[in-house]
Design an enzyme around this catalytic site. Structure first.
Site, PDB file in Angstrom:
ATOM      1  N   LYS A  84       0.819  -1.110   0.140  1.00  0.00           N
ATOM      2  CA  LYS A  84      -0.074  -0.108   0.110  1.00  0.00           C
ATOM      3  C   LYS A  84       1.043   1.319   0.088  1.00  0.00           C
ATOM      4  O   LYS A  84       1.705   1.750   0.839  1.00  0.00           O
ATOM      5  CB  LYS A  84      -0.947  -0.033   1.231  1.00  0.00           C
ATOM      6  CG  LYS A  84      -2.015  -0.537   1.098  1.00  0.00           C
ATOM      7  CD  LYS A  84      -3.145  -0.386   2.224  1.00  0.00           C
ATOM      8  CE  LYS A  84      -4.645  -0.141   2.142  1.00  0.00           C
ATOM      9  NZ  LYS A  84      -5.195  -0.261   3.456  1.00  0.00           N
TER      10      LYS A  84
HETATM   11  O1  G3P Z   1      -9.534   0.395   4.158  1.00  0.00           O
HETATM   12  C1  G3P Z   1      -9.311   1.591   4.788  1.00  0.00           C
HETATM   13  C2  G3P Z   1      -9.883   1.573   6.095  1.00  0.00           C
HETATM   14  O2  G3P Z   1      -9.160   0.728   7.050  1.00  0.00           O
HETATM   15  C3  G3P Z   1     -10.074   3.113   7.080  1.00  0.00           C
HETATM   16  O3  G3P Z   1     -11.167   2.865   7.414  1.00  0.00           O
HETATM   17  O4  G3P Z   1     -13.089   3.537   9.070  1.00  0.00           O
HETATM   18  O5  G3P Z   1     -10.621   4.055   9.582  1.00  0.00           O
HETATM   19  O6  G3P Z   1     -11.940   5.153   7.754  1.00  0.00           O
HETATM   20  P1  G3P Z   1     -12.010   3.948   8.468  1.00  0.00           P
END
Ligand code: G3P
Length: 222
Positions: A84
């Site tokens: 990533k």
């Molecule tokens: O896939 C990306 C993710 O882990 C971010 O999620 O909920 O932290 O915005 P969030």
């Protein structure tokens, strides 16, 4: 649409793979930190041994040379590892170098069609628009997913980059990601569980069992 799990939790990953519906995993530094102080390489290798498909693991460097060096190391950890890289100018250059070396990149923290176009031009295998985080600031995260899918569709010969709907927060996001044409949605374990739940299914099953018991007793139908 394929489903990936967005977690670094081994139990959740084993569960998702056992269900037969999870074909990949995405992690990030926050998700890995949730698992406590771990040996990062060993954790990623363990995840890679459980999951049949791509496992995305993020670099921590922010400069091109650092990202490329880190990515090369990570790529050697397992066959199915994907690196990533964040959506920065440095990330574009690093992605370009890595793609030329055959290292698969998931271009992450994507918040615009332009970032996605650069990911594709640089040769990223995946691009990850973050739906929930755009929703958080009053924008429409899923519209971005749909826009990227539509733009990529216009160039089927030159753009092979797959869209991962990321930062998924609830089951309706999964429906919307599928409707928008995302190739993949990466979902937290909790959302995966919520996807199957429906109160009418639970009511239906208990009613069937009750009706059966009233006439047939406790016996099964075999
Ligand atoms: O896939 C990306 C993710 O882990 C971010 O999620 O909920 O932290 O915005 P969030």
């Amino acid at each position: 649409m394929r489903l990936f799990l967005d977690t670094a939790n081994i139990d959740h990953i084993r569960h998702g793979v056992q269900l037969g519906v999870i074909t990949g995993v995405t992690t990030n530094p926050s998700l890995v930190s949730k698992e406590g102080k771990v040996d990062y390489k060993r954790l990623v290798q363990e995840i890679c041994s459980i999951v049949p498909g791509p496992v995305s693991t993020e670099v921590l460097s922010q400069d091109v040379a650092g990202m490329v060096a880190e990515a090369r190391q990570i790529a050697a950890w397992a066959e199915n590892v994907v690196v990533k890289i964040p959506a920065s100018l440095e990330g574009v250059e690093a992605t370009h170098q890595l793609a030329r070396e055959g290292i698969r990149v998931n271009f992450t923290l994507c918040f615009s069609v332009n970032q996605a176009l650069l990911a594709a031009a640089a040769g990223a295998t995946f691009v990850s628009p973050f739906v929930g985080r755009l929703d958080d600031i009053g924008e429409n995260g899923m519209r971005l997913v749909g826009d990227i899918v539509e733009v990529f569709k216009k160039y089927p010969d030159s753009i092979k980059t797959q869209v991962i709907a990321a930062s998924i927060r609830h089951p309706h996001h999964c429906v919307q990601a599928a409707e928008a044409g995302a190739q993949i949605a990466t979902v937290p374990h909790q959302v995966l569980i919520q996807m199957i739940r429906h109160p009418l299914t639970d009511i239906g099953v208990s009613r069937f069992m009750e009706d059966w018991r009233k006439v047939m007793g406790e016996g099964k139908n075999t």
